[in-house]
Enzyme design. Structure first.
Site, PDB file in Angstrom:
ATOM      1  N   GLU B  62      20.180 -20.024 -30.887  1.00 35.59           N
ATOM      2  CA  GLU B  62      20.182 -18.987 -29.842  1.00 35.59           C
ATOM      3  C   GLU B  62      20.851 -17.705 -30.303  1.00 35.59           C
ATOM      4  O   GLU B  62      20.363 -16.604 -30.026  1.00 35.59           O
ATOM      5  CB  GLU B  62      20.870 -19.504 -28.564  1.00 35.59           C
ATOM      6  N   HIS B 131      24.927 -28.265 -18.773  1.00 37.58           N
ATOM      7  CA  HIS B 131      23.578 -27.743 -18.519  1.00 37.58           C
ATOM      8  C   HIS B 131      23.420 -27.172 -17.113  1.00 37.58           C
ATOM      9  O   HIS B 131      22.300 -26.989 -16.651  1.00 37.58           O
ATOM     10  CB  HIS B 131      22.537 -28.863 -18.715  1.00 37.58           C
TER      11      HIS B 131
END
Lengths: 320, 329
Positions: B62, B131
């Site tokens: 990322e 998450h």
């Protein structure tokens, strides 16, 4: 297409300009005319000047925070560079970036980035755009030996290899990341081996030798223009000063510093040119005099320039 | 004009396709966006239609690909960077926070960054603490970023298209739980854009203003239905954008109802509701007939256990309780 051979005397002049500029900057910092951090490039001049001599003006260039030389080498005016250090509106980043954040869009100088390693992915983006648009530009991404242990660096090398981006990763190995020597920071015996891990061709270059930097980079750039791919150069160099102005560099010996000073890149190129009859002592003295004058003038320009107006404080957060 | 009922996912897909078609500088990059057709199928079919040069799979890096996007934007490309979830954007925090929004200032106005970061944000269902992050309060804190939070298919399509055309870094915070939700959207031949910084009254009412966004919009609408049965009329103001914030829409509604509940999907401490609450009391304190109430997550890392997760999240009952409190009902 490759540019015509750059005149070596001109390149020597550029190295002298960078050195005299930074000597002046150092004095002005000590006189408290310059704030924040200030990292000097003195000793490393052959690296960026060699790179500029091997590439085109429209190739992309991006570097870390030791960036004064990279802007000057690209042709940013010493006035604008000094004014930036003084935080003035006439600076190359309008006095909003400072020493570590020089930018010059017109000359394809994409910063001046101060989070170690964080600009290496940006460099991949520049190179990605060239490939996307089917241009034959090459991106030169400079960083120090300290950057090679950052995650961003590793991710970027992998992306560059995966997407076959037209980029040269130029590690300016000056042996120290701030006060930590490469030996104490890096598991490898030689930095260039990092590239091998990503299947990127790499080589070691003597960064105190202008001609070697230029010639080796030229080969690499020619190959990239034919067929886009990344390449890696570990350029071995040395900074004479501390990491920043506040660093006395007590982590290294005087002998080590002296050894490199004797191998000074400016003295070396001067000697080469003199030996070959391309430069007289008088010419050299004139060039140096001119460099000192330009550096002095830039201080005067910076001093006399206006501060950025307070009314514009909110003008650079968003564009319409 | 005949409106169509489509899913939030389909709306986002159309927004991508239309912007890719309109501007050759637009490309989509992220994990599994191309060959896999998107982890949540938002990019379904885009690889076939636009090719591998513009729909680009990445490794799980990322920080690397977000930074690549910022660099490409420096020279005029308009990247859409998909985070599989904004919880993973935290790995790229330096690029999103340090590079994208600072470049314009640091370069003295030379480099704007026309980039869109998008993907699902906020808690989904039993994904655990790593998450389930609602990142809007983190990113809205950063000058130079714009943050929007579409709750309906129409808003998702219109806001994403606007984000791609914006010359600044924009975060489009979607929601996993909304991807399959349906709503009415203009026909395909309408170039639908919705301005950033414009809230929308999703339901008119007179007794209380419920300020919401993203996942809390359907929640607020459901609460409003139930409150109607008890003769409490709720006005639902969907912020749609967190930054810029449409303060006028908030104040206009409060001038009518004089009572406010803020229901947010993030956490209470320094959350979006805290900022909205501050601005209301600062600017129209005299209009308030009751203290402002907030319904947020509980201030704990998200537990996996279903019952505990429900206890952490805002829900209809909590919201109804807050409404009754401000209405002294």
């Amino acid at each position: 297409m490759q540019p015509a051979e750059r005149d070596e005397v001109e390149m020597l002049s550029l190295m002298l300009l960078i050195r005299r500029f930074e000597e002046r900057a150092s004095q002005q910092y000590q006189a408290q005319k310059i704030g924040g951090f200030c990292h000097l490039y003195i000793g490393q001049e052959a690296v960026v000047v060699g790179a500029v001599a091997a590439t085109r003006d429209d190739d992309y260039l991006i570097t870390a925070y030791r960036d004064h030389a990279h802007a000057l080498a690209r042709g940013t005016s010493p006035d604008a560079c000094m004014a930036e250090l003084f935080g003035k509106e006439t600076g190359c980043s309008k006095g909003l970036g400072g020493s570590m954040h020089y930018f010059d869009k017109a000359r394809h100088m994409y910063g001046g980035h101060a989070i170690v390693g964080a600009h290496v992915p940006l460099a991949c983006g520049l190179a990605f755009a060239c490939k996307y648009r089917k241009e034959d530009r090459v991106t030169l991404c400079f960083f120090g030996d300290g950057a090679i242990n950052q995650g961003a660096f590793h991710e970027a090398l992998n992306l560059a290899a995966l997407y076959k981006l037209p980029i040269v990763f130029i590690c300016e190995n000056n042996l120290f990341a701030m006060g930590t020597s490469v030996k104490r920071s890096t598991s490898l015996k030689q930095i260039v081996d990092r590239a091998e891990g990503y299947d990127i061709p790499g080589e070691i270059v003597d960064g105190m030798n202008f001609r070697e930097v230029r010639d080796k980079l030229k080969e690499v750039v020619t190959s990239i223009r034919k067929e886009p791919h990344p390449a890696f150069m570990e350029v071995r160099t040395y900074r004479y000063r501390g990491h920043s102005m506040s660093d006395p560099a007590s982590y290294r010996t005087k002998d080590e510093l002296e050894k490199y000073r004797l191998d000074d890149p400016i003295i070396r190129l001067r000697a080469q040119l003199t030996r070959e009859g391309k430069l007289t002592n008088e010419q050299f003295d004139n060039i140096d005099k001119q460099a000192k004058q330009t550096a002095n003038d830039s201080v005067k320009f910076a001093e006399e320039s206006p501060e950025p107006p307070l009314e514009k404080l909110y003008d650079y957060t968003y564009v319409s | 004009m005949i409106m169509r009922e489509i899913t939030y996912r389909q709306a986002l897909n159309e927004a991508h396709a239309e912007e890719l078609e309109r501007d050759p500088n637009v490309f989509l990059m992220g994990e599994e966006v191309a060959e896999y057709n998107g982890a949540y199928k938002v990019s379904q079919g885009l690889l076939d239609r636009f090719g591998a040069e513009r729909i680009i799979d990445t490794p799980i890096s990322e920080n690397g690909f977000a930074g690549l996007g910022v660099g490409a934007a420096m020279v005029g490309l308009r990247p859409i960077i998909e985070f599989m979830t904004f919880s993973f954007s935290l790995v790229a925090f330096d690029q999103v926070v340090n590079n994208a929004p600072n470049m314009l200032t640091m370069s003295g106005g030379q480099f704007n960054i026309p980039i869109t970061f998008r993907g699902p944000n906020g808690p989904a269902h039993q994904l655990g603490a790593t998450h389930s992050h609602a990142t809007e309060c983190l990113y809205a804190n950063i000058p130079g970023l714009k943050v929007c939070t579409p709750a309906t298919p129409r808003d998702a399509k219109g806001l994403l298209k606007t984000a791609v055309r914006d010359n600044n870094p924009v975060l489009v915070l979607e929601s996993e739980l909304l991807y399959s939700s349906k709503g009415m959207v203009e026909p395909l031949d309408v170039d639908l854009t919705i301005p950033l910084g414009e809230a929308e009254v999703k339901r008119e009412g007179s007794d209380v203003t419920i300020i919401c966004y993203a996942q809390t919009v359907p929640l607020a609408l459901a609460a409003a239905e139930k409150l109607e049965d008890e003769d409490i009329s709720s006005e639902i103001v969907d912020l749609r954008s967190i930054k810029p914030l449409d303060e006028e829409a908030i104040y206009n509604s409060i001038r009518k109802t004089h009572r406010v509940v803020i229901v947010e999907q993030d956490r209470p401490f320094c959350g979006v509701g805290a900022e909205v609450c501050y601005r209301i009391q600062k600017n129209i304190f005299d209009q308030l007939d009751a203290p402002i109430a907030r319904v947020s997550q509980e201030d704990v890392p998200m537990p996996y256990n279903e019952k505990l997760e429900k206890a952490v999240l805002p829900n209809v009952d909590k919201l109804i309780g807050a409404v009754k409190k401000v209405c002294y009902a």
